[in-house]
Design an enzyme around this catalytic site. Structure first.
Site, PDB file in Angstrom:
ATOM      1  N   GLY A 227       7.021   5.130   8.254  1.00  0.00           N
ATOM      2  CA  GLY A 227       6.219   6.356   8.331  1.00  0.00           C
ATOM      3  C   GLY A 227       6.401   7.005   9.685  1.00  0.00           C
TER       4      GLY A 227
ATOM      5  N   THR B  73       6.008   7.954  13.681  1.00  0.00           N
ATOM      6  CA  THR B  73       5.965   7.160  14.923  1.00  0.00           C
ATOM      7  C   THR B  73       4.523   7.005  15.391  1.00  0.00           C
ATOM      8  OG1 THR B  73       8.203   7.794  15.525  1.00  0.00           O
ATOM      9  CG2 THR B  73       6.754   7.138  17.339  1.00  0.00           C
ATOM     10  N   GLU B  74       3.729   8.065  15.219  1.00  0.00           N
ATOM     11  CA  GLU B  74       2.322   8.028  15.655  1.00  0.00           C
ATOM     12  C   GLU B  74       1.561   6.901  14.947  1.00  0.00           C
ATOM     13  OE1 GLU B  74       0.530  11.694  14.569  1.00  0.00           O
ATOM     14  OE2 GLU B  74      -1.444  11.114  15.330  1.00  0.00           O
TER      15      GLU B  74
ATOM     16  N   CYS C  67      13.795  10.476   7.028  1.00  0.00           N
ATOM     17  CA  CYS C  67      13.678  10.069   8.435  1.00  0.00           C
ATOM     18  C   CYS C  67      14.991  10.291   9.183  1.00  0.00           C
ATOM     19  CB  CYS C  67      13.215   8.623   8.540  1.00  0.00           C
ATOM     20  SG  CYS C  67      14.145   7.517   7.498  1.00  0.00           S
TER      21      CYS C  67
ATOM     22  N   LYS D 235       0.856  -1.201   0.000  1.00  0.00           N
ATOM     23  CA  LYS D 235       0.000   0.000   0.000  1.00  0.00           C
ATOM     24  C   LYS D 235       0.886   1.243   0.000  1.00  0.00           C
ATOM     25  CE  LYS D 235      -1.659   3.038   2.545  1.00  0.00           C
ATOM     26  NZ  LYS D 235      -1.684   4.347   1.873  1.00  0.00           N
TER      27      LYS D 235
ATOM     28  N   GLU E 141       9.901  16.123  15.273  1.00  0.00           N
ATOM     29  CA  GLU E 141      10.330  15.911  13.889  1.00  0.00           C
ATOM     30  C   GLU E 141       9.571  16.888  12.979  1.00  0.00           C
ATOM     31  OE1 GLU E 141       9.173  12.167  11.907  1.00  0.00           O
ATOM     32  OE2 GLU E 141      11.206  12.100  11.093  1.00  0.00           O
TER      33      GLU E 141
ATOM     34  N   GLU F  72       9.772   1.272  10.770  1.00  0.00           N
ATOM     35  CA  GLU F  72      10.862   2.224  10.541  1.00  0.00           C
ATOM     36  C   GLU F  72      10.226   3.600  10.630  1.00  0.00           C
ATOM     37  OE1 GLU F  72      12.928   4.854   9.341  1.00  0.00           O
ATOM     38  OE2 GLU F  72      12.757   4.096   7.294  1.00  0.00           O
TER      39      GLU F  72
HETATM   40  P1  NDP Z   1       2.060   8.559   7.941  1.00  0.00           P
HETATM   41  O1  NDP Z   1       2.813   7.853   8.992  1.00  0.00           O
HETATM   42  O2  NDP Z   1       0.655   8.938   8.197  1.00  0.00           O
HETATM   43  O3  NDP Z   1       2.049   7.706   6.573  1.00  0.00           O
HETATM   44  C1  NDP Z   1       2.839   6.581   6.285  1.00  0.00           C
HETATM   45  C2  NDP Z   1       1.979   5.510   5.632  1.00  0.00           C
HETATM   46  O4  NDP Z   1       1.022   5.019   6.575  1.00  0.00           O
HETATM   47  C3  NDP Z   1       1.151   5.988   4.440  1.00  0.00           C
HETATM   48  O5  NDP Z   1       1.037   4.956   3.484  1.00  0.00           O
HETATM   49  C4  NDP Z   1      -0.187   6.265   5.090  1.00  0.00           C
HETATM   50  O6  NDP Z   1      -1.245   6.299   4.184  1.00  0.00           O
HETATM   51  C5  NDP Z   1      -0.294   5.110   6.036  1.00  0.00           C
HETATM   52  N1  NDP Z   1      -1.254   5.299   7.126  1.00  0.00           N
HETATM   53  C6  NDP Z   1      -1.751   6.458   7.611  1.00  0.00           C
HETATM   54  N2  NDP Z   1      -2.626   6.206   8.616  1.00  0.00           N
HETATM   55  C7  NDP Z   1      -2.685   4.867   8.757  1.00  0.00           C
HETATM   56  C8  NDP Z   1      -3.386   3.995   9.620  1.00  0.00           C
HETATM   57  N3  NDP Z   1      -4.219   4.458  10.547  1.00  0.00           N
HETATM   58  N4  NDP Z   1      -3.181   2.664   9.498  1.00  0.00           N
HETATM   59  C9  NDP Z   1      -2.332   2.172   8.582  1.00  0.00           C
HETATM   60  N5  NDP Z   1      -1.650   2.955   7.712  1.00  0.00           N
HETATM   61  C10 NDP Z   1      -1.812   4.282   7.810  1.00  0.00           C
HETATM   62  O7  NDP Z   1       2.874   9.814   7.511  1.00  0.00           O
HETATM   63  P2  NDP Z   1       2.285  11.181   6.900  1.00  0.00           P
HETATM   64  O8  NDP Z   1       2.274  11.031   5.461  1.00  0.00           O
HETATM   65  O9  NDP Z   1       0.993  11.599   7.496  1.00  0.00           O
HETATM   66  O10 NDP Z   1       3.400  12.193   7.388  1.00  0.00           O
HETATM   67  C11 NDP Z   1       3.292  12.731   8.700  1.00  0.00           C
HETATM   68  C12 NDP Z   1       4.615  12.826   9.373  1.00  0.00           C
HETATM   69  O11 NDP Z   1       5.156  11.525   9.479  1.00  0.00           O
HETATM   70  C13 NDP Z   1       5.657  13.614   8.613  1.00  0.00           C
HETATM   71  O12 NDP Z   1       5.565  14.963   8.835  1.00  0.00           O
HETATM   72  C14 NDP Z   1       6.907  13.010   9.188  1.00  0.00           C
HETATM   73  O13 NDP Z   1       7.179  13.616  10.421  1.00  0.00           O
HETATM   74  C15 NDP Z   1       6.549  11.558   9.413  1.00  0.00           C
HETATM   75  N6  NDP Z   1       7.001  10.676   8.326  1.00  0.00           N
HETATM   76  C16 NDP Z   1       8.090   9.916   8.549  1.00  0.00           C
HETATM   77  C17 NDP Z   1       8.574   9.106   7.534  1.00  0.00           C
HETATM   78  C18 NDP Z   1       9.782   8.267   7.732  1.00  0.00           C
HETATM   79  O14 NDP Z   1      10.406   7.879   6.745  1.00  0.00           O
HETATM   80  N7  NDP Z   1      10.134   7.913   8.936  1.00  0.00           N
HETATM   81  C19 NDP Z   1       7.960   9.072   6.221  1.00  0.00           C
HETATM   82  C20 NDP Z   1       6.773   9.867   6.094  1.00  0.00           C
HETATM   83  C21 NDP Z   1       6.341  10.643   7.127  1.00  0.00           C
HETATM   84  P3  NDP Z   1      -1.686   7.752   3.608  1.00  0.00           P
HETATM   85  O15 NDP Z   1      -0.583   8.177   2.741  1.00  0.00           O
HETATM   86  O16 NDP Z   1      -2.935   7.498   2.883  1.00  0.00           O
HETATM   87  O17 NDP Z   1      -1.875   8.637   4.810  1.00  0.00           O
END
Ligand code: NDP
Length: 500
Positions: free
Chosen positions: A251, A253-254, A307, A198, A404, A273
Site C-alpha cells: 500500500g 508509504t505513509e 506501484c 485483510k 506519487e 511493498e
Molecule cells: P493505503 O495504504 O491506505 O491502503 C492499503 C491497505 O492498508 C488497505 O487494506 C487499507 O485498508 C489498509 N490500511 C489503511 N490504514 C491502515 C492502518 N492505519 N493500519 C493498517 N492498515 C491500514 O492506500 P489507499 O487505499 O488509501 O491509497 C492511498 C495512496 O496509497 C494511493 O493514492 C497510492 O499513492 C498509494 N497506494 C499504493 C499502492 C501500492 O501498490 N504501492 C497500492 C494502493 C495505494 P482500507 O482499504 O480500509 O483503507
C-alpha cells in the site's frame, strides 16, 4: 444483478453477487461482531452493488485465535510439504476454472478493464500459485562443519532448518486485489503458515471468493481467514496484534510506516511493498513511436494505479517533442468506459476519493505552471474517470513530479546526457522501479547499476514475473516478494548445534 452497464455477467459472478457476503473465520462464514457492513461501490457508476461485513478489532481477535489454533494443532501441522504443494495446485486449478468470474469481480469492484483482469491479474495469480506450490517441497536448510574452540576433544555437527514463521497477517491494497492477495497467501501456505487476510475496503470481493475456493480445495478450518473491514480499525488491529509473527503489507508509504512501527512493538516480522515514482528513460537511439507506445503502457496500464507506474518520463531532448506528440496521440485515442465492457481500454479509478486525489494533483500541476499535452480533466458521467493525461512544462520541484499520483498522469521532461539522467532519475524518496529504453547495450549496462530501484526494465515496463524478486529500494519498502525470496519472508531460520 445479471447485467452491469449492458454487459451480461458470467453465471458464477451473478451467483456470487446474489449471496449475502460474510467473512471467513475459522472455516465459518460469519457477520462482523458489531453487525456493521460496508457498501461495495461500482466505480463506473459510483453506486453500491453489494455489502460486506465491516470487521474490526474484535473480528481480528477471533481470526488470530482461529489461525493460531490451526497453526498449532489439528490437521495443518501434520500436512507434509507434498500435501501443501497439492493443496496449492488444487487452489490454482479452481481459480483457473473460475477465471472469468474472478476477472468480472475485479472489473466491477476495482473498475479495471475485464480483459486486463483476466489476462494479467487472474492469469498471473494462477501461475503464481502454481509456482509457489513447487517451493513447498524445496524449503531447505544447510549442514555446516563446526570449529568449536574450547571442546576440541568432541565433534560437533551443525545444521539449519527453515520453519514456518507462524501466523501471518496480510494487508493488501485495491489496485490488484486478487494478485496481491495471492502474492501473500501462496508463499505463506507453501511454507506451512496460517494467515489472516485483510483486503482493501474498496475491493473486498475477490478475497472473499478466494476464501471460498480455499475451503473447496480442502484447506483445514482456520488456515486462511479473510476479514473485511477498514484499514484504521481491522488493519491497524492486525498490524499491532501480538499473536501474529509476520505482517505482509502492500500500500502507501505513509500507511506502510504505521504498519511497520506497530509491528516493531511486538518484533513481528514485516515486509512492506510501498509506493513509487518510477522513471521511464528514453535514450536518443530509440524510435519515437516505440518509445511512446512503451511510455503509454508504463503509465496508463491499470489507469496508472500501479506501484511501478512509469510516472516520470525522461526523453533525450533530440526526441522529446516527437515522443510527447505520439504519446499524447495515444492518450487522446484511448477508450474510457466501465471495466466490465470488453471494449474498454481505460476504466474508472477505484473510487471518488482516488479520482479527487488525482485531480488535485493535476490542478496543482496547472497552478505551478504545467501544461496538459493530453487529458487533464475527469471523464464524463458519474463514474470515477480521469482522462489519460500527459503533463509538460514541468519542473523537478513540482508536486506532480515529486509525489506519487497513482492515476493515469505522466510528467514528461527532456534531458541532455546520460550522467545527468541517472542523477535525476534517483532524485526521489522512492526506488521501486525504472525502465531504460535503448538498444545501445554499453550505455544501458552502464546505467543499470546507477539506478537506485528494486527492478530495472530494459525496453519494457511493468513486466511482473513470478520468478523475479519484487520490492523496493529506499522508501519503496522492505523485503522482496515473488521468486525464491518470498519463501524467506514466511520462514524463520533455526540453527541446530549437536555435540556428538
Ligand atoms: P493505503 O495504504 O491506505 O491502503 C492499503 C491497505 O492498508 C488497505 O487494506 C487499507 O485498508 C489498509 N490500511 C489503511 N490504514 C491502515 C492502518 N492505519 N493500519 C493498517 N492498515 C491500514 O492506500 P489507499 O487505499 O488509501 O491509497 C492511498 C495512496 O496509497 C494511493 O493514492 C497510492 O499513492 C498509494 N497506494 C499504493 C499502492 C501500492 O501498490 N504501492 C497500492 C494502493 C495505494 P482500507 O482499504 O480500509 O483503507
Amino acid at each position: 444483478m445479471n447485467r452491469f452497464h449492458g454487459i451480461e455477467l458470467n453465471p458464477g459472478t451473478a451467483a456470487f453477487l446474489a449471496r449475502t457476503q460474510r467473512m471467513l473465520i475459522g472455516g465459518e462464514w460469519v457477520e462482523a461482531s458489531s453487525g456493521a457492513s460496508l457498501p461495495v461501490i461500482d466505480p463506473a457508476s459510483n453506486e453500491a452493488f453489494c455489502h460486506v461485513p465491516a470487521g474490526d478489532a474484535a473480528d481480528i481477535e477471533r481470526a488470530v485465535a482461529a489461525a493460531r489454533q490451526a497453526f498449532e494443532s489439528g490437521e495443518w501441522p501434520r500436512h507434509r510439504p507434498v500435501d501443501r504443494e497439492r493443496l496449492l495446485l488444487r487452489l490454482a486449478d479452481l481459480l483457473e476454472a473460475h477465471a472469468q468470474e474472478f476477472a468480472e469481480l475485479e472489473a466491477l469492484d476495482n473498475g479495471k478493464p475485464v480483459m486486463v483482469a483476466r489476462h494479467v491479474d487472474v492469469a498471473l495469480s494462477i501461475d503464481f500459485i502454481r509456482y509457489m506450490a513447487g517451493w513447498a517441497t524445496k524449503i531447505e536448510g544447510h549442514t555446516m562443519e563446526l570449529s568449536v574452540p574450547l571442546v576440541r576433544e568432541r565433534e560437533f555437527f551443525g545444521f539449519t532448518r527453515r520453519e514456518p514463521v507462524g501466523v501471518v497477517g496480510a494487508i493488501i491494497p485495491w489496485n490488484f486485489p486478487l494478485l496481491m492477495a495471492v502474492w501473500k497467501v501462496a508463499p505463506a501456505l507453501a511454507a506451512g503458515c496460517t494467515m489472516i487476510l485483510k483486503p482493501a475496503e474498496d475491493t473486498p470481493l475477490s478475497a472473499l471468493r478466494l476464501g471460498e475456493l480455499a475451503l473447496e480445495a480442502g484447506y483445514p478450518a482456520g488456515v486462511l481467514n479473510v476479514v473485511t473491514g477498514l484499514g484504521h480499525t481491522a488493519g491497524a488491529a492486525l498490524a499491532a496484534h501480538p499473536g501474529i509473527q509476520k505482517i505482509a503489507f502492500t500500500g502507501s508509504t505513509e500507511v506502510g510506516k504505521l504498519v511497520g512501527k506497530a509491528a516493531m512493538e511486538n518484533m513481528t516480522r514485516v515486509s512492506l511493498e510501498l509506493g513509487g515514482k518510477s522513471p521511464v528513460i528514453v535514450l536518443d537511439d530509440v524510435d519515437p513511436a516505440t518509445a511512446a507506445a512503451g511510455a503509454a503502457q508504463a503509465i496508463f496500464f491499470n489507469q496508472g494505479q500501479v506501484c511501478t507506474a512509469g510516472s516520470r518520463l525522461y526523453v533525450h531532448k533530440s526526441r522529446f517533442d516527437a515522443v510527447v506528440e505520439a504519446l499524447s496521440g495515444i492518450a487522446a485515442g484511448m477508450r474510457l468506459g466501465p471495466g466490465i465492457d470488453p471494449a474498454t481500454q481505460i476504466g474508472p479509478l477505484v473510487s471518488k476519493v482516488q479520482q479527487g486525489r488525482v485531480m488535485d494533483y493535476v490542478k496543482s500541476g496547472f497552478a505551478e505552471g504545467a501544461r496538459a499535452a493530453a487529458g487533464g480533466a475527469v471523464g464524463e458521467g458519474p463514474g470515477c474517470f480521469v482522462q489519460p493525461t500527459v503533463l509538460v512544462d514541468v519542473r523537478e520541484d513540482m508536486r506532480v513530479v515529486r509525489e506519487e499520483i497513482f492515476g493515469p498522469v505522466v510528467v514528461a521532461q527532456p534531458f541532455d546526457d546520460v550522467e545527468e539522467i541517472a542523477r535525476r532519475a534517483n532524485d526521489t524518496p522512492y526506488g521501486l522501479a525504472a525502465s531504460i529504453w535503448s538498444n545501445d547495450l554499453s550505455r544501458v549496462h552502464r546505467l543499470i547499476p546507477k539506478i537506485k530501484a528494486g527492478t530495472v526494465w530494459v525496453n519494457c515496463h511493468n513486466i511482473i514475473e513470478n520468478v523475479m524478486p519484487f520490492g523496493g529500494f529506499k522508501q519503496s519498502g522492505i523485503g522482496r516478494e515473488a521468486g525464491r525470496s518470498a519463501l524467506e519472508l514466511y520462514t524463520e531460520p533455526k540453527s541446530v548445534i549437536m555435540m556428538l
